[in-house]
Motif scaffolding. Structure first.
Motif, PDB file in Angstrom:
ATOM      1  N   ALA A   1       0.629  -9.654   2.646  1.00  0.00           N
ATOM      2  CA  ALA A   1       0.237  -8.124   1.953  1.00  0.00           C
ATOM      3  C   ALA A   1      -0.819  -7.955   1.349  1.00  0.00           C
ATOM      4  N   ALA A   2      -1.133  -9.233   0.969  1.00  0.00           N
ATOM      5  CA  ALA A   2      -2.544  -8.898   0.373  1.00  0.00           C
ATOM      6  C   ALA A   2      -3.813  -8.124   1.717  1.00  0.00           C
ATOM      7  N   LEU A   3      -3.563  -9.000   2.502  1.00  0.00           N
ATOM      8  CA  LEU A   3      -4.224  -8.072   4.169  1.00  0.00           C
ATOM      9  C   LEU A   3      -4.237  -6.869   4.328  1.00  0.00           C
ATOM     10  N   ARG A   4      -2.653  -6.585   4.354  1.00  0.00           N
ATOM     11  CA  ARG A   4      -2.274  -5.639   4.383  1.00  0.00           C
ATOM     12  C   ARG A   4      -2.728  -4.456   3.458  1.00  0.00           C
ATOM     13  N   THR A   5      -2.400  -4.259   2.340  1.00  0.00           N
ATOM     14  CA  THR A   5      -2.877  -3.896   1.203  1.00  0.00           C
ATOM     15  C   THR A   5      -4.784  -3.841   1.316  1.00  0.00           C
ATOM     16  N   THR A   6      -5.282  -4.685   1.292  1.00  0.00           N
ATOM     17  CA  THR A   6      -6.771  -4.448   1.826  1.00  0.00           C
ATOM     18  C   THR A   6      -7.081  -3.427   2.753  1.00  0.00           C
ATOM     19  N   PHE A   7      -6.458  -3.342   4.251  1.00  0.00           N
ATOM     20  CA  PHE A   7      -6.505  -2.810   5.248  1.00  0.00           C
ATOM     21  C   PHE A   7      -6.332  -0.969   4.826  1.00  0.00           C
ATOM     22  N   THR A   8      -5.415  -1.272   4.683  1.00  0.00           N
ATOM     23  CA  THR A   8      -4.916   0.554   3.598  1.00  0.00           C
ATOM     24  C   THR A   8      -5.998   1.338   2.465  1.00  0.00           C
ATOM     25  N   GLN A   9      -6.460   0.162   2.058  1.00  0.00           N
ATOM     26  CA  GLN A   9      -7.549   0.710   0.873  1.00  0.00           C
ATOM     27  C   GLN A   9      -8.763   1.072   2.087  1.00  0.00           C
TER      28      GLN A   9
ATOM     29  N   GLY B   1      -6.750  -5.978  13.877  1.00  0.00           N
ATOM     30  CA  GLY B   1      -7.177  -7.702  12.842  1.00  0.00           C
ATOM     31  C   GLY B   1      -6.142  -7.855  11.847  1.00  0.00           C
ATOM     32  N   PHE B   2      -5.504  -7.068  10.850  1.00  0.00           N
ATOM     33  CA  PHE B   2      -3.986  -7.182  10.738  1.00  0.00           C
ATOM     34  C   PHE B   2      -3.407  -8.775  11.812  1.00  0.00           C
ATOM     35  N   GLU B   3      -2.805  -8.091  13.596  1.00  0.00           N
ATOM     36  CA  GLU B   3      -2.578  -8.832  14.150  1.00  0.00           C
ATOM     37  C   GLU B   3      -3.296 -10.005  14.375  1.00  0.00           C
ATOM     38  N   LEU B   4      -4.706  -9.666  14.230  1.00  0.00           N
ATOM     39  CA  LEU B   4      -5.433 -11.400  14.724  1.00  0.00           C
ATOM     40  C   LEU B   4      -4.961 -12.413  13.622  1.00  0.00           C
ATOM     41  N   ALA B   5      -5.307 -11.554  12.131  1.00  0.00           N
ATOM     42  CA  ALA B   5      -4.552 -12.186  11.137  1.00  0.00           C
ATOM     43  C   ALA B   5      -3.616 -12.652  11.083  1.00  0.00           C
ATOM     44  N   LYS B   6      -2.390 -12.154  11.284  1.00  0.00           N
ATOM     45  CA  LYS B   6      -1.189 -12.428  11.186  1.00  0.00           C
ATOM     46  C   LYS B   6      -1.675 -13.715  11.850  1.00  0.00           C
ATOM     47  N   GLY B   7      -1.443 -13.498  13.086  1.00  0.00           N
ATOM     48  CA  GLY B   7      -1.556 -14.711  13.993  1.00  0.00           C
ATOM     49  C   GLY B   7      -2.092 -16.226  13.507  1.00  0.00           C
TER      50      GLY B   7
END
Length: 470
Positions: A170-178, A31-37
């Protein structure tokens, strides 16, 4: 060294949690890679559209000039740069020997690869400059009023900062971590509940097996469902039922055997009494008979005595088997009790006693007499003099030892000397005794709540009896 958990529940919880964590990490990464792309692609598309739209608005002549056209000036290049500039951007406009830069970055920051590809159209490239990520859009302006695209030599390079995109990632990464932490907690709770539910039949089976081991043969398991655990519970119930039936049959046979031994022993008492009376008469006449008849009479007398002893022992052991043996405790002077036991049997001259005269213990005098008589009789039959009987008081009971100086009991026979009808070799006549004396001694010791043991000596054998205070 870290010890891994070995319990089935712990392994189920760990496996379930690891699978859940692995799945969540995989989903979060994808999901993170797709959002990043998607973010980078959107930033590139909007930047390229902006640069393309502004370059299409250029009205001054560039490239191969037509008659009457004047070459562009630095002011016109500045106008293009101003149109392409924005918050945080840097713009570089280059035309032949003219160049105009707006912002903190210069041509030195333009990658050579991007500079070369910019001659063919609008291109882009991401680059970290001064610890910041930039999107660089490069393009060369083409003139198409002559009927076909004509390169003009006017190149534009626009540096777009990616602060916002990095902040969103960064916000997306934090969300995924939580979310991963929440999923981990949920997975752990679900794993614990699932392990509890899965292992419930196993715990029931373990408790049922323990109950069977403790003698509760009517233990059964509830059977629900049609899975493997339900099948295991059903098979356990079948095995428990078969075991209960077998034990019931064995107990019935054992009870019948005990009744048979008791009945036979009691029935033998009457003819044995008559035989003993006749034997006493024959004993008085044996010395006046010829040698051969006298020897036969003495042999018969010996066998009658052995038979009497065997019957008495069988009757005594049957009382223990039937559970009717009881204790009648009273204060007993130990030294006097031992001396009386030896005198009644005519053993006083063959046995040395070492016991304090003041030693008094609460015992069943009849059963204590049986214990001493069987141990001393065993030593006299199978051991060699001197025979020693010692007694002493301890903090919590009475200790009695019987020691002979014979060849001793073989090491391999020591664990079996208290078994019924067991007779050891190693110099001991197998035809002597009933084989029940030591078993009766042990039963009387256990009835008092005490212990009895045997060990080899050099030479001889030592029997040790411990009886608690009554």
């Amino acid at each position: 060294m870290i010890r891994l958990p070995t319990g089935l529940r712990a392994r189920l919880v760990i496996t379930f949690t690891l699978v859940a964590v692995g799945a969540s990490v995989l989903v979060a990464t994808i999901g993170f890679e797709l959002a990043k792309g998607a973010l980078i692609e959107r930033a590139e598309n909007s930047s390229i559209d902006l640069v393309t739209r502004e370059l299409e608005r250029i009205a001054f002549p560039v490239g191969k000039l037509r008659p009457g056209e004047a070459a562009p000036t630095t002011t016109e290049l500045a106008t293009v740069s101003t149109a392409l500039s924005g918050p945080g951007r840097s713009v570089i406009v280059e035309y032949r020997n003219l160049a105009y830069a707006e912002g903190q970055l210069t041509m030195a920051n333009v990658p050579n690869e991007l500079y070369g590809r910019a001659k063919q159209g609008v291109v882009s490239q991401r680059k970290v400059i001064h610890d910041e990520l930039w999107l660089i859009i490069g393009a060369e302006v083409y003139r198409a009023d002559s009927g076909f695209p004509e390169p003009t030599g006017l190149r534009v390079f626009v540096f777009f900062p990616l602060h916002d995109e990095e902040a969103q990632l960064a916000a997306l990464r934090t969300t995924f971590t939580q979310a991963a932490v929440v999923i981990l907690l949920i997975a752990l709770v679900v794993a614990l509940l699932s392990a509890r539910q899965v292992l419930l039949p196993v715990r029931r089976l373990s408790a049922a097996a323990q109950a069977l081991g403790e003698g509760r043969l009517d233990t059964r398991l509830p059977v629900s469902g049609h899975d493997e655990l339900a099948g295991l519970s059903a098979r356990f119930n079948d095995a428990a039922a078969a075991l209960e039936l077998s034990v019931a049959e064995l107990r019935s046979l054992e009870a019948m055997s005990r009744r048979f031994v008791a009945d036979v022993s009691h029935e033998l008492r009457t003819p044995l009494t008559a035989m003993t009376a006749v034997a006493d008469m024959l004993s008085d006449e044996a010395d006046r008979l010829p040698d051969a008849p006298a020897e036969a009479v003495r042999l018969v007398l010996g066998e009658i005595e052995r038979l009497r002893e065997l019957v008495e022992h069988l009757i005594e052991i049957s009382r223990f088997d039937a559970g009717t043996a009881t204790l009648n405790l009273e204060p007993v002077n130990v030294a006097d009790a031992i001396q009386d036991c030896l005198e009644v049997r005519g053993w006083s001259d063959q046995v040395r006693v070492n016991a304090p005269q003041s030693l008094t213990v609460n015992l069943d005098p009849r059963r204590f007499d049986v214990i001493v008589a069987n141990l001393v009789g065993n030593a006299l039959k199978h051991g060699l003099p001197p025979i020693l009987v010692s007694a002493r008081g301890t903090e919590n009971g009475l200790e009695v030892k019987v020691r002979d100086h014979g060849k001793g009991i073989p090491e391999e026979a020591l664990p079996h000397v208290f078994d019924r009808f067991f007779k050891a070799g190693a110099g001991r006549a197998r035809s002597q005794g009933s084989g029940l004396g030591l078993a009766i001694a042990r039963a009387n010791v256990h009835l008092h709540g005490g212990t009895i043991s045997v060990r080899r000596q050099e030479p001889g054998t030592l029997f040790t009896v411990w009886l608690p205070h009554g």
